[in-house]
Design a protein around this motif. Structure first.
Motif, PDB file in Angstrom:
ATOM      1  N   MET A  30       0.831  -1.182   0.000  1.00 29.35           N
ATOM      2  CA  MET A  30       0.000   0.000   0.000  1.00 29.35           C
ATOM      3  C   MET A  30       0.876   1.246   0.000  1.00 29.35           C
ATOM      4  O   MET A  30       1.909   1.283   0.660  1.00 29.35           O
ATOM      5  CB  MET A  30      -0.902   0.021   1.225  1.00 29.35           C
ATOM      6  CG  MET A  30      -1.935  -1.080   1.257  1.00 29.35           C
ATOM      7  SD  MET A  30      -3.186  -0.848   0.011  1.00 29.35           S
ATOM      8  CE  MET A  30      -4.575  -0.522   1.009  1.00 29.35           C
ATOM      9  N   LYS A  31       0.421   2.245  -0.718  1.00 29.20           N
ATOM     10  CA  LYS A  31       1.118   3.524  -0.780  1.00 29.20           C
ATOM     11  C   LYS A  31       0.328   4.564   0.008  1.00 29.20           C
ATOM     12  O   LYS A  31      -0.875   4.403   0.233  1.00 29.20           O
ATOM     13  CB  LYS A  31       1.251   3.980  -2.234  1.00 29.20           C
ATOM     14  CG  LYS A  31       2.075   3.032  -3.087  1.00 29.20           C
ATOM     15  CD  LYS A  31       2.110   3.491  -4.527  1.00 29.20           C
ATOM     16  CE  LYS A  31       2.931   2.531  -5.370  1.00 29.20           C
ATOM     17  NZ  LYS A  31       2.995   2.973  -6.767  1.00 29.20           N
ATOM     18  N   ASP A  32       1.006   5.622   0.405  1.00 29.74           N
ATOM     19  CA  ASP A  32       0.359   6.716   1.119  1.00 29.74           C
ATOM     20  C   ASP A  32       0.017   7.827   0.132  1.00 29.74           C
ATOM     21  O   ASP A  32       0.823   8.170  -0.743  1.00 29.74           O
ATOM     22  CB  ASP A  32       1.298   7.288   2.192  1.00 29.74           C
ATOM     23  CG  ASP A  32       1.581   6.289   3.290  1.00 29.74           C
ATOM     24  OD1 ASP A  32       0.656   5.571   3.697  1.00 29.74           O
ATOM     25  OD2 ASP A  32       2.731   6.235   3.758  1.00 29.74           O
ATOM     26  N   PHE A  33      -1.179   8.399   0.297  1.00 31.43           N
ATOM     27  CA  PHE A  33      -1.645   9.500  -0.535  1.00 31.43           C
ATOM     28  C   PHE A  33      -2.244  10.583   0.352  1.00 31.43           C
ATOM     29  O   PHE A  33      -2.746  10.301   1.439  1.00 31.43           O
ATOM     30  CB  PHE A  33      -2.718   9.025  -1.527  1.00 31.43           C
ATOM     31  CG  PHE A  33      -2.193   8.091  -2.573  1.00 31.43           C
ATOM     32  CD1 PHE A  33      -1.718   8.576  -3.780  1.00 31.43           C
ATOM     33  CD2 PHE A  33      -2.160   6.724  -2.352  1.00 31.43           C
ATOM     34  CE1 PHE A  33      -1.215   7.719  -4.752  1.00 31.43           C
ATOM     35  CE2 PHE A  33      -1.667   5.856  -3.310  1.00 31.43           C
ATOM     36  CZ  PHE A  33      -1.197   6.351  -4.512  1.00 31.43           C
ATOM     37  N   ILE A  34      -2.190  11.804  -0.134  1.00 32.63           N
ATOM     38  CA  ILE A  34      -2.857  12.906   0.538  1.00 32.63           C
ATOM     39  C   ILE A  34      -3.848  13.535  -0.432  1.00 32.63           C
ATOM     40  O   ILE A  34      -3.532  13.728  -1.606  1.00 32.63           O
ATOM     41  CB  ILE A  34      -1.845  13.937   1.085  1.00 32.63           C
ATOM     42  CG1 ILE A  34      -2.544  14.923   2.012  1.00 32.63           C
ATOM     43  CG2 ILE A  34      -1.073  14.630  -0.024  1.00 32.63           C
ATOM     44  CD1 ILE A  34      -1.593  15.742   2.865  1.00 32.63           C
ATOM     45  N   LEU A  35      -5.046  13.768   0.050  1.00 33.20           N
ATOM     46  CA  LEU A  35      -6.078  14.464  -0.717  1.00 33.20           C
ATOM     47  C   LEU A  35      -6.096  15.894  -0.206  1.00 33.20           C
ATOM     48  O   LEU A  35      -6.320  16.126   0.981  1.00 33.20           O
ATOM     49  CB  LEU A  35      -7.448  13.822  -0.508  1.00 33.20           C
ATOM     50  CG  LEU A  35      -7.732  12.499  -1.233  1.00 33.20           C
ATOM     51  CD1 LEU A  35      -6.889  11.369  -0.685  1.00 33.20           C
ATOM     52  CD2 LEU A  35      -9.205  12.167  -1.123  1.00 33.20           C
ATOM     53  N   SER A  52     -13.177   1.947   5.896  1.00 31.36           N
ATOM     54  CA  SER A  52     -12.300   1.430   4.841  1.00 31.36           C
ATOM     55  C   SER A  52     -11.025   0.818   5.406  1.00 31.36           C
ATOM     56  O   SER A  52     -10.401  -0.018   4.761  1.00 31.36           O
ATOM     57  CB  SER A  52     -11.932   2.541   3.854  1.00 31.36           C
ATOM     58  OG  SER A  52     -10.927   3.400   4.410  1.00 31.36           O
ATOM     59  N   GLY A  53     -10.634   1.245   6.594  1.00 23.86           N
ATOM     60  CA  GLY A  53      -9.382   0.769   7.178  1.00 23.86           C
ATOM     61  C   GLY A  53      -8.150   1.398   6.553  1.00 23.86           C
ATOM     62  O   GLY A  53      -7.033   1.026   6.883  1.00 23.86           O
ATOM     63  N   CYS A  54      -8.336   2.348   5.646  1.00 28.72           N
ATOM     64  CA  CYS A  54      -7.219   2.971   4.930  1.00 28.72           C
ATOM     65  C   CYS A  54      -7.063   4.449   5.258  1.00 28.72           C
ATOM     66  O   CYS A  54      -6.305   5.154   4.603  1.00 28.72           O
ATOM     67  CB  CYS A  54      -7.420   2.815   3.421  1.00 28.72           C
ATOM     68  SG  CYS A  54      -7.355   1.109   2.884  1.00 28.72           S
ATOM     69  N   GLY A  98      -5.860   9.881   8.847  1.00 31.79           N
ATOM     70  CA  GLY A  98      -5.989  11.200   9.455  1.00 31.79           C
ATOM     71  C   GLY A  98      -6.247  12.299   8.451  1.00 31.79           C
ATOM     72  O   GLY A  98      -6.246  12.089   7.249  1.00 31.79           O
ATOM     73  N   GLY A  99      -6.475  13.460   9.000  1.00 37.17           N
ATOM     74  CA  GLY A  99      -6.740  14.619   8.174  1.00 37.17           C
ATOM     75  C   GLY A  99      -7.094  15.799   9.045  1.00 37.17           C
ATOM     76  O   GLY A  99      -7.248  15.665  10.262  1.00 37.17           O
ATOM     77  N   SER A 100      -7.217  16.941   8.424  1.00 40.40           N
ATOM     78  CA  SER A 100      -7.500  18.145   9.185  1.00 40.40           C
ATOM     79  C   SER A 100      -7.920  19.259   8.245  1.00 40.40           C
ATOM     80  O   SER A 100      -7.541  19.278   7.075  1.00 40.40           O
ATOM     81  CB  SER A 100      -6.241  18.582   9.942  1.00 40.40           C
ATOM     82  OG  SER A 100      -6.445  19.798  10.606  1.00 40.40           O
ATOM     83  N   SER A 101      -8.683  20.195   8.800  1.00 38.85           N
ATOM     84  CA  SER A 101      -8.879  21.429   8.063  1.00 38.85           C
ATOM     85  C   SER A 101      -7.571  22.210   8.154  1.00 38.85           C
ATOM     86  O   SER A 101      -6.732  21.936   9.015  1.00 38.85           O
ATOM     87  CB  SER A 101     -10.043  22.242   8.639  1.00 38.85           C
ATOM     88  OG  SER A 101      -9.788  22.559   9.978  1.00 38.85           O
ATOM     89  N   ARG A 149      -5.396  11.976   4.654  1.00 40.25           N
ATOM     90  CA  ARG A 149      -4.352  11.016   4.310  1.00 40.25           C
ATOM     91  C   ARG A 149      -4.956   9.617   4.279  1.00 40.25           C
ATOM     92  O   ARG A 149      -5.657   9.216   5.211  1.00 40.25           O
ATOM     93  CB  ARG A 149      -3.226  11.089   5.342  1.00 40.25           C
ATOM     94  CG  ARG A 149      -2.030  10.278   4.960  1.00 40.25           C
ATOM     95  CD  ARG A 149      -0.880  10.575   5.882  1.00 40.25           C
ATOM     96  NE  ARG A 149       0.200   9.655   5.601  1.00 40.25           N
ATOM     97  CZ  ARG A 149       1.459   9.913   5.849  1.00 40.25           C
ATOM     98  NH1 ARG A 149       1.791  11.062   6.401  1.00 40.25           N
ATOM     99  NH2 ARG A 149       2.378   9.031   5.575  1.00 40.25           N
ATOM    100  N   VAL A 150      -4.688   8.915   3.177  1.00 33.18           N
ATOM    101  CA  VAL A 150      -5.226   7.563   2.993  1.00 33.18           C
ATOM    102  C   VAL A 150      -4.131   6.643   2.462  1.00 33.18           C
ATOM    103  O   VAL A 150      -3.099   7.089   1.971  1.00 33.18           O
ATOM    104  CB  VAL A 150      -6.426   7.557   2.010  1.00 33.18           C
ATOM    105  CG1 VAL A 150      -7.587   8.349   2.562  1.00 33.18           C
ATOM    106  CG2 VAL A 150      -6.026   8.054   0.634  1.00 33.18           C
TER     107      VAL A 150
END
Length: 97
Positions: free
Chosen positions: A1-6, A31-33, A36-39, A64-65
């Motif tokens: 699995m790779k890390d991505f940021i939206l 999803s288990g993937c 974290g995240g934030s405004s 982050r997924v």
């Protein structure tokens, strides 16, 4: 699995619906993937020569997924209130250096 940021940009017309965000984050957790995240609050951009590129939309939040590839990360667009309101979501891979 790779890390991505939206990266969510500030161009959605109506993305402030709390119930929609609750549903979206619930789906991310299931999803288990979800990692974290934030405004993201207001700030300023800087460049040594002073020339800041025009037209760039401010980033207002990040999520982050983990996914196998970019196409897998794109699956996390569905249900995102910014995306569903017609706003821009930028997806970037976070390479492990």
């Amino acid at each position: 699995m790779k890390d991505f940021i939206l990266l969510m940009h500030d161009d959605a017309v109506r993305a402030e619906d709390g119930a929609a965000w609750d549903a979206y984050f619930g789906a991310l957790h299931r999803s288990g993937c979800f990692d974290g995240g934030s405004s993201i609050g207001a700030g300023r951009r800087f460049r040594k020569d002073g020339a800041i590129g025009a037209g760039a939309l401010p980033v207002t939040g990040s999520i982050r997924v983990r996914a196998a590839d970019l196409a897998g990360a794109e699956a996390f667009l569905s249900g995102n209130p910014v995306y569903e309101a017609g706003g821009t979501i930028e997806i970037r891979e976070l390479p492990r250096d």
